[in-house]
Scaffold this motif. Structure first.
Motif, PDB file in Angstrom:
ATOM      1  N   MET A   1      22.841  64.505  58.012  1.00 41.43           N
ATOM      2  CA  MET A   1      22.875  64.905  56.879  1.00 41.43           C
ATOM      3  C   MET A   1      21.600  65.859  57.158  1.00 41.43           C
ATOM      4  SD  MET A   1      22.343  64.090  53.510  1.00 41.43           S
ATOM      5  CE  MET A   1      24.237  63.590  52.856  1.00 41.43           C
ATOM      6  N   GLY A   2      21.957  67.145  57.353  1.00 44.83           N
ATOM      7  CA  GLY A   2      20.226  67.712  57.527  1.00 44.83           C
ATOM      8  C   GLY A   2      19.282  68.012  56.360  1.00 44.83           C
ATOM      9  N   VAL A   3      18.085  68.140  56.576  1.00 48.07           N
ATOM     10  CA  VAL A   3      17.242  68.118  55.728  1.00 48.07           C
ATOM     11  C   VAL A   3      17.393  69.402  54.751  1.00 48.07           C
ATOM     12  CG1 VAL A   3      14.615  67.532  54.830  1.00 48.07           C
ATOM     13  CG2 VAL A   3      15.716  66.791  56.932  1.00 48.07           C
ATOM     14  N   THR A   4      17.927  69.349  53.369  1.00 49.16           N
ATOM     15  CA  THR A   4      18.066  70.038  52.642  1.00 49.16           C
ATOM     16  C   THR A   4      16.984  70.021  51.225  1.00 49.16           C
ATOM     17  OG1 THR A   4      20.153  69.335  51.569  1.00 49.16           O
ATOM     18  CG2 THR A   4      20.257  70.732  53.575  1.00 49.16           C
ATOM     19  N   GLY A   5      17.311  70.608  50.194  1.00 46.45           N
ATOM     20  CA  GLY A   5      16.435  70.927  48.795  1.00 46.45           C
ATOM     21  C   GLY A   5      17.399  69.178  47.764  1.00 46.45           C
ATOM     22  N   ALA A   6      18.688  70.098  48.322  1.00 44.00           N
ATOM     23  CA  ALA A   6      19.319  68.792  47.749  1.00 44.00           C
ATOM     24  C   ALA A   6      20.040  67.539  48.206  1.00 44.00           C
ATOM     25  CB  ALA A   6      21.390  69.346  48.217  1.00 44.00           C
ATOM     26  N   TYR A   7      18.980  67.125  49.401  1.00 47.93           N
ATOM     27  CA  TYR A   7      18.971  66.287  49.667  1.00 47.93           C
ATOM     28  C   TYR A   7      17.566  65.086  49.628  1.00 47.93           C
ATOM     29  CZ  TYR A   7      18.876  62.535  53.424  1.00 47.93           C
ATOM     30  OH  TYR A   7      18.661  61.244  54.384  1.00 47.93           O
ATOM     31  N   LEU A   8      16.673  66.022  49.355  1.00 49.42           N
ATOM     32  CA  LEU A   8      15.578  65.471  49.011  1.00 49.42           C
ATOM     33  C   LEU A   8      15.696  65.479  47.904  1.00 49.42           C
ATOM     34  CD1 LEU A   8      12.822  68.008  51.494  1.00 49.42           C
ATOM     35  CD2 LEU A   8      13.346  65.761  51.660  1.00 49.42           C
ATOM     36  N   ARG A   9      16.319  66.419  47.271  1.00 46.55           N
ATOM     37  CA  ARG A   9      16.235  65.850  45.485  1.00 46.55           C
ATOM     38  C   ARG A   9      17.206  64.398  45.679  1.00 46.55           C
ATOM     39  NH1 ARG A   9      16.916  71.261  44.593  1.00 46.55           N
ATOM     40  NH2 ARG A   9      19.398  71.229  44.739  1.00 46.55           N
ATOM     41  N   MET A  10      17.886  63.978  46.099  1.00 49.48           N
ATOM     42  CA  MET A  10      18.374  62.681  46.140  1.00 49.48           C
ATOM     43  C   MET A  10      17.485  62.038  46.560  1.00 49.48           C
ATOM     44  SD  MET A  10      22.773  64.399  47.048  1.00 49.48           S
ATOM     45  CE  MET A  10      23.209  61.684  47.640  1.00 49.48           C
ATOM     46  N   VAL A  11      17.370  61.357  47.925  1.00 54.44           N
ATOM     47  CA  VAL A  11      16.407  60.976  48.453  1.00 54.44           C
ATOM     48  C   VAL A  11      15.975  60.326  46.946  1.00 54.44           C
ATOM     49  CG1 VAL A  11      14.526  60.030  49.633  1.00 54.44           C
ATOM     50  CG2 VAL A  11      17.197  61.202  50.383  1.00 54.44           C
ATOM     51  N   ARG A  12      14.597  61.356  46.867  1.00 55.70           N
ATOM     52  CA  ARG A  12      13.628  61.206  45.756  1.00 55.70           C
ATOM     53  C   ARG A  12      14.229  60.584  44.201  1.00 55.70           C
ATOM     54  NH1 ARG A  12       8.490  61.841  44.929  1.00 55.70           N
ATOM     55  NH2 ARG A  12       7.246  62.375  43.036  1.00 55.70           N
ATOM     56  N   SER A  13      15.343  61.072  43.843  1.00 53.41           N
ATOM     57  CA  SER A  13      15.957  60.080  42.800  1.00 53.41           C
ATOM     58  C   SER A  13      16.443  59.386  43.389  1.00 53.41           C
ATOM     59  CB  SER A  13      17.142  60.878  41.899  1.00 53.41           C
ATOM     60  OG  SER A  13      18.166  61.097  42.997  1.00 53.41           O
ATOM     61  N   GLY A  14      16.573  58.830  44.446  1.00 57.08           N
ATOM     62  CA  GLY A  14      17.129  56.424  43.979  1.00 57.08           C
ATOM     63  C   GLY A  14      18.816  57.441  44.793  1.00 57.08           C
ATOM     64  N   ARG A  15      19.184  58.887  45.244  1.00 55.65           N
ATOM     65  CA  ARG A  15      21.022  58.786  44.988  1.00 55.65           C
ATOM     66  C   ARG A  15      21.289  58.282  46.781  1.00 55.65           C
ATOM     67  NH1 ARG A  15      21.391  63.221  41.147  1.00 55.65           N
ATOM     68  NH2 ARG A  15      20.181  63.971  42.769  1.00 55.65           N
ATOM     69  N   ALA A  16      20.306  58.748  47.555  1.00 51.33           N
ATOM     70  CA  ALA A  16      20.803  58.904  48.653  1.00 51.33           C
ATOM     71  C   ALA A  16      19.742  58.010  49.371  1.00 51.33           C
ATOM     72  CB  ALA A  16      20.746  60.179  49.000  1.00 51.33           C
ATOM     73  N   ARG A  17      19.868  57.373  50.623  1.00 54.06           N
ATOM     74  CA  ARG A  17      18.733  56.903  51.220  1.00 54.06           C
ATOM     75  C   ARG A  17      18.016  57.897  52.369  1.00 54.06           C
ATOM     76  NH1 ARG A  17      19.466  51.372  53.652  1.00 54.06           N
ATOM     77  NH2 ARG A  17      17.791  51.010  52.698  1.00 54.06           N
ATOM     78  N   ALA A  18      16.685  57.922  52.833  1.00 54.65           N
ATOM     79  CA  ALA A  18      15.943  58.557  53.574  1.00 54.65           C
ATOM     80  C   ALA A  18      16.810  57.945  55.398  1.00 54.65           C
ATOM     81  CB  ALA A  18      14.467  58.614  53.680  1.00 54.65           C
ATOM     82  N   GLY A  19      17.943  59.659  55.669  1.00 62.21           N
ATOM     83  CA  GLY A  19      17.883  59.231  56.754  1.00 62.21           C
ATOM     84  C   GLY A  19      17.072  59.327  58.355  1.00 62.21           C
ATOM     85  N   ASP A  20      17.311  58.850  59.668  1.00 58.74           N
ATOM     86  CA  ASP A  20      16.803  59.164  60.361  1.00 58.74           C
ATOM     87  C   ASP A  20      15.971  60.526  60.108  1.00 58.74           C
ATOM     88  OD1 ASP A  20      17.433  56.165  60.939  1.00 58.74           O
ATOM     89  OD2 ASP A  20      18.481  56.736  62.676  1.00 58.74           O
ATOM     90  N   GLY A  21      17.006  61.481  60.133  1.00 61.59           N
ATOM     91  CA  GLY A  21      16.276  62.784  60.491  1.00 61.59           C
ATOM     92  C   GLY A  21      15.355  63.033  59.245  1.00 61.59           C
ATOM     93  N   LEU A  22      15.970  62.796  58.159  1.00 59.24           N
ATOM     94  CA  LEU A  22      14.758  63.090  56.987  1.00 59.24           C
ATOM     95  C   LEU A  22      13.269  62.169  57.749  1.00 59.24           C
ATOM     96  CD1 LEU A  22      13.431  64.488  54.600  1.00 59.24           C
ATOM     97  CD2 LEU A  22      14.299  62.177  53.421  1.00 59.24           C
TER      98      LEU A  22
END
Length: 86
Positions: A1-22
């Motif tokens: 998954m690329g590092v996008t604003g939506a992905y950063l929001r999900m990681v910050r809120s705990g809805r997604a794990r920080a992947g290797d790319g991030l």
């Protein structure tokens, strides 16, 4: 998954794990001393100095990947404030 604003929001809120790319992108900007502290579970002080801000801007001017990452963070965390200023 690329590092996008939506992905950063999900990681910050705990809805997604920080992947290797991030993590790999973030580690490019961590000093060896900061990494040593993080590996020990010590979070470096969150406040940056004015010198840190100048170094970040200087790096963003010459490194397109860093600039894109920085602007994404600014949009994510300061976007409302910037819109208010305009």
């Amino acid at each position: 998954m690329g590092v996008t604003g939506a992905y950063l929001r999900m990681v910050r809120s705990g809805r997604a794990r920080a992947g290797d790319g991030l993590l790999c992108q973030a580690l490019k900007y961590v000093t060896e001393d900061e990494l040593r502290l993080l590996l020990k579970g010590i979070v470096p002080e969150a406040r940056a100095s004015l010198n840190d801000a100048v170094r970040v801007i200087a790096t963003a001017r010459v490194d397109p990947e860093f600039r894109e990452f920085l602007l994404g963070l600014i949009k994510e965390y300061l976007g409302d404030y910037i819109t208010m200023l305009q």
